[in-house]
Design a protein around this motif. Structure first.
Motif, PDB file in Angstrom:
ATOM      1  N   VAL A 269     -19.100  27.955  28.877  1.00  0.00           N
ATOM      2  CA  VAL A 269     -18.799  27.969  30.304  1.00  0.00           C
ATOM      3  C   VAL A 269     -19.370  26.691  30.910  1.00  0.00           C
ATOM      4  O   VAL A 269     -20.585  26.485  30.919  1.00  0.00           O
ATOM      5  CB  VAL A 269     -19.425  29.215  30.976  1.00  0.00           C
ATOM      6  N   VAL A 270     -18.475  25.828  31.387  1.00  0.00           N
ATOM      7  CA  VAL A 270     -18.899  24.530  31.935  1.00  0.00           C
ATOM      8  C   VAL A 270     -18.840  24.589  33.464  1.00  0.00           C
ATOM      9  O   VAL A 270     -17.893  25.144  34.033  1.00  0.00           O
ATOM     10  CB  VAL A 270     -17.982  23.392  31.401  1.00  0.00           C
ATOM     11  N   CYS A 271     -19.867  24.040  34.096  1.00  0.00           N
ATOM     12  CA  CYS A 271     -19.915  23.973  35.556  1.00  0.00           C
ATOM     13  C   CYS A 271     -20.077  22.506  35.937  1.00  0.00           C
ATOM     14  O   CYS A 271     -20.945  21.819  35.404  1.00  0.00           O
ATOM     15  CB  CYS A 271     -21.094  24.805  36.059  1.00  0.00           C
TER      16      CYS A 271
ATOM     17  N   PHE B   1     -13.689  27.280  31.226  1.00  0.00           N
ATOM     18  CA  PHE B   1     -14.043  28.013  29.998  1.00  0.00           C
ATOM     19  C   PHE B   1     -13.415  27.306  28.797  1.00  0.00           C
ATOM     20  O   PHE B   1     -12.262  26.871  28.873  1.00  0.00           O
ATOM     21  CB  PHE B   1     -13.479  29.442  30.031  1.00  0.00           C
ATOM     22  N   PHE B   2     -14.175  27.222  27.697  1.00  0.00           N
ATOM     23  CA  PHE B   2     -13.654  26.690  26.442  1.00  0.00           C
ATOM     24  C   PHE B   2     -13.933  27.708  25.339  1.00  0.00           C
ATOM     25  O   PHE B   2     -15.081  28.177  25.210  1.00  0.00           O
ATOM     26  CB  PHE B   2     -14.331  25.363  26.077  1.00  0.00           C
ATOM     27  N   LEU B   3     -12.899  28.031  24.561  1.00  0.00           N
ATOM     28  CA  LEU B   3     -13.076  28.952  23.437  1.00  0.00           C
ATOM     29  C   LEU B   3     -13.820  28.243  22.314  1.00  0.00           C
ATOM     30  O   LEU B   3     -13.451  27.128  21.934  1.00  0.00           O
ATOM     31  CB  LEU B   3     -11.697  29.410  22.932  1.00  0.00           C
TER      32      LEU B   3
ATOM     33  N   TYR C 269     -26.289   9.189  23.499  1.00  0.00           N
ATOM     34  CA  TYR C 269     -25.944   9.309  22.072  1.00  0.00           C
ATOM     35  C   TYR C 269     -24.427   9.237  21.882  1.00  0.00           C
ATOM     36  O   TYR C 269     -23.942   8.510  21.015  1.00  0.00           O
ATOM     37  CB  TYR C 269     -26.499  10.624  21.521  1.00  0.00           C
ATOM     38  N   ARG C 270     -23.688   9.972  22.737  1.00  0.00           N
ATOM     39  CA  ARG C 270     -22.217   9.955  22.632  1.00  0.00           C
ATOM     40  C   ARG C 270     -21.696   8.525  22.728  1.00  0.00           C
ATOM     41  O   ARG C 270     -20.741   8.161  22.077  1.00  0.00           O
ATOM     42  CB  ARG C 270     -21.590  10.762  23.787  1.00  0.00           C
ATOM     43  N   LYS C 271     -22.355   7.708  23.583  1.00  0.00           N
ATOM     44  CA  LYS C 271     -21.830   6.361  23.843  1.00  0.00           C
ATOM     45  C   LYS C 271     -22.468   5.292  22.960  1.00  0.00           C
ATOM     46  O   LYS C 271     -22.299   4.100  23.224  1.00  0.00           O
ATOM     47  CB  LYS C 271     -21.990   6.040  25.331  1.00  0.00           C
TER      48      LYS C 271
ATOM     49  N   ALA D 291     -17.419  14.560  38.731  1.00  0.00           N
ATOM     50  CA  ALA D 291     -16.406  14.360  37.678  1.00  0.00           C
ATOM     51  C   ALA D 291     -16.835  13.309  36.661  1.00  0.00           C
ATOM     52  O   ALA D 291     -17.083  12.150  37.020  1.00  0.00           O
ATOM     53  CB  ALA D 291     -15.085  13.943  38.312  1.00  0.00           C
ATOM     54  N   THR D 292     -16.935  13.727  35.410  1.00  0.00           N
ATOM     55  CA  THR D 292     -17.188  12.813  34.293  1.00  0.00           C
ATOM     56  C   THR D 292     -16.834  13.553  33.010  1.00  0.00           C
ATOM     57  O   THR D 292     -16.559  14.756  33.045  1.00  0.00           O
ATOM     58  CB  THR D 292     -18.665  12.320  34.297  1.00  0.00           C
ATOM     59  N   GLY D 293     -16.823  12.853  31.877  1.00  0.00           N
ATOM     60  CA  GLY D 293     -16.546  13.523  30.601  1.00  0.00           C
ATOM     61  C   GLY D 293     -15.093  13.931  30.479  1.00  0.00           C
ATOM     62  O   GLY D 293     -14.200  13.242  30.968  1.00  0.00           O
TER      63      GLY D 293
ATOM     64  N   PRO E 288     -30.930  18.588  27.710  1.00  0.00           N
ATOM     65  CA  PRO E 288     -30.022  17.434  27.849  1.00  0.00           C
ATOM     66  C   PRO E 288     -28.912  17.344  26.798  1.00  0.00           C
ATOM     67  O   PRO E 288     -28.044  16.487  26.907  1.00  0.00           O
ATOM     68  CB  PRO E 288     -30.956  16.223  27.768  1.00  0.00           C
ATOM     69  N   ASP E 289     -28.912  18.243  25.802  1.00  0.00           N
ATOM     70  CA  ASP E 289     -27.772  18.295  24.879  1.00  0.00           C
ATOM     71  C   ASP E 289     -26.559  18.910  25.569  1.00  0.00           C
ATOM     72  O   ASP E 289     -25.422  18.661  25.162  1.00  0.00           O
ATOM     73  CB  ASP E 289     -28.092  19.168  23.657  1.00  0.00           C
ATOM     74  N   CYS E 290     -26.801  19.761  26.566  1.00  0.00           N
ATOM     75  CA  CYS E 290     -25.673  20.498  27.156  1.00  0.00           C
ATOM     76  C   CYS E 290     -25.613  20.336  28.669  1.00  0.00           C
ATOM     77  O   CYS E 290     -25.005  21.153  29.360  1.00  0.00           O
ATOM     78  CB  CYS E 290     -25.727  21.972  26.763  1.00  0.00           C
TER      79      CYS E 290
HETATM   80  P1  TYD Z   1     -17.258  17.954  28.865  1.00  0.00           P
HETATM   81  O1  TYD Z   1     -17.115  16.830  29.819  1.00  0.00           O
HETATM   82  O2  TYD Z   1     -16.207  19.009  28.924  1.00  0.00           O
HETATM   83  O3  TYD Z   1     -17.303  17.495  27.379  1.00  0.00           O
HETATM   84  P2  TYD Z   1     -17.444  16.120  26.626  1.00  0.00           P
HETATM   85  O4  TYD Z   1     -17.655  15.003  27.567  1.00  0.00           O
HETATM   86  O5  TYD Z   1     -18.628  16.409  25.747  1.00  0.00           O
HETATM   87  O6  TYD Z   1     -16.152  16.050  25.917  1.00  0.00           O
HETATM   88  O7  TYD Z   1     -18.703  18.622  29.011  1.00  0.00           O
HETATM   89  C1  TYD Z   1     -19.206  19.045  30.235  1.00  0.00           C
HETATM   90  C2  TYD Z   1     -20.665  19.396  30.076  1.00  0.00           C
HETATM   91  O8  TYD Z   1     -20.815  20.555  29.272  1.00  0.00           O
HETATM   92  C3  TYD Z   1     -21.496  18.316  29.414  1.00  0.00           C
HETATM   93  O9  TYD Z   1     -22.778  18.314  30.021  1.00  0.00           O
HETATM   94  C4  TYD Z   1     -21.602  18.754  27.973  1.00  0.00           C
HETATM   95  C5  TYD Z   1     -21.505  20.264  28.065  1.00  0.00           C
HETATM   96  N1  TYD Z   1     -20.756  20.858  26.942  1.00  0.00           N
HETATM   97  C6  TYD Z   1     -21.444  21.246  25.800  1.00  0.00           C
HETATM   98  O10 TYD Z   1     -22.679  21.084  25.716  1.00  0.00           O
HETATM   99  N2  TYD Z   1     -20.755  21.819  24.775  1.00  0.00           N
HETATM  100  C7  TYD Z   1     -19.425  22.021  24.834  1.00  0.00           C
HETATM  101  O11 TYD Z   1     -18.830  22.550  23.867  1.00  0.00           O
HETATM  102  C8  TYD Z   1     -18.723  21.630  26.023  1.00  0.00           C
HETATM  103  C9  TYD Z   1     -17.237  21.830  26.145  1.00  0.00           C
HETATM  104  C10 TYD Z   1     -19.430  21.061  27.050  1.00  0.00           C
END
Ligand code: TYD
Ligand code: ATP
Length: 239
Positions: free
Chosen positions: A93-95, A122-124, A216-218, A99-101, A197-199
């Motif tokens: 569940v993302v909140c 929501f992501f499955l 890390y992603r970048k 806007a980014t990502g 900070p991982d999520c």
């Molecule tokens: P999001 O922008 O959808 O994903 P990404 O940029 O990683 O493709 O992510 C939104 C936020 O939720 C971000 O802080 C990361 C977190 N997130 C997770 O930790 N795990 C996940 O599976 C998803 C979808 C998001």
């Protein structure tokens, strides 16, 4: 009261789940692994597990104090938490406040747009299908949650967002977005998993400095990632 740690129940990309002598509880051990791109990019940052465990513990405790129901009981050691054992719902569940990502790739929204009210997505959790985005109708059709449970998930997510935003702002930090996972215990919906900070995406409110896994992603060095996590730990846990 100290608990006896039993066998390994589950092993994920960044955490291990162990049974405890009390069957209503489990131990969550945070690994030093860091992953991105659905686990295709992977490294180890010594000390990261305890930084994330400490940040998660502090933020779950804060949510508890504000009556936002979650699984947290207490820290067991610097990299492990004792939590209520939940029957997890396989949905992320993302909140989003800013806007980014993935949302700026998916929709015609400019990076950095501040939303008038938070957006929930929501992501499955389904690696084989690349974790597709779903809505509440899919959640009901797939029997992942009832309408009433989805309402509860949305309510807890919005309340968590308010509490976290205020707390982080008091430490000069801005919360762009975050991800929660939920589970059931005796018919009640609780927030589970981690809160670190991982999520979540957290920036210094005045300089915009990135203090989360986006580094890390970048492609930042592991040392830069560790320094950012340490700074976030200091600002969230030690002040
Ligand atoms: P999001 O922008 O959808 O994903 P990404 O940029 O990683 O493709 O992510 C939104 C936020 O939720 C971000 O802080 C990361 C977190 N997130 C997770 O930790 N795990 C996940 O599976 C998803 C979808 C998001
Ligand atoms: P996956 O679930 O696909 O393995 P992951 O690699 O992100 O995802 P981790 O976060 O490393 O998994 O592992 C943590 C596991 O513990 C997850 O499966 C999560 O659903 C589960 N979990 C989190 N909190 C609880 C809880 N309170 N009770 C039971 N299981 C939990």
């Amino acid at each position: 009261m100290s608990h006896k740690v039993g066998g390994l129940i589950a092993s994920g990309k960044t955490k291990l789940v162990y049974s405890l002598d009390d069957p209503s509880l489990v131990l969550l051990r945070f690994k030093d692994d860091v992953t991105a791109l659905d686990g295709k990019k992977r490294d180890v940052i010594p000390g990261k597990g305890s930084l994330n465990a400490g940040i998660s513990a502090r933020l779950f405790q804060l949510l508890k104090e504000n009556n936002v129901h979650n699984h947290y009981i207490k820290m067991y050691d610097p990299s492990s938490l004792i939590v209520r054992k939940l029957d997890m719902i396989p949905v992320e569940v993302v909140c989003r406040n800013v806007a980014t990502g993935s949302i700026v790739k998916r929709l015609p929204i400019t990076e950095g747009t501040v939303f008038d009210s938070p957006i929930i997505e929501f992501f499955l959790k389904d690696d084989a299908r690349g974790d597709p985005m779903i809505n509440s109708w899919h959640m009901m059709a797939l029997k992942l949650a009832s309408k009433c449970e989805i309402d509860e998930i949305v309510e807890l997510t919005l309340r968590a967002n308010d509490v976290l935003k205020k707390f982080l702002s008091s430490r000069g930090l801005m919360l762009l977005d975050f991800k929660l996972e939920f589970g059931r215990r005796n018919g009640e919906i609780l927030i589970g998993d981690e809160l670190d900070p991982d999520c979540m995406r957290v920036r210094d409110a005045s300089t915009g400095k990135v203090l989360d896994k986006d580094l890390y992603r970048k492609g930042a060095s592991l040392d830069e990632v560790k320094k950012a996590y340490e700074e976030l730990y200091r600002r969230i846990v030690e002040t």
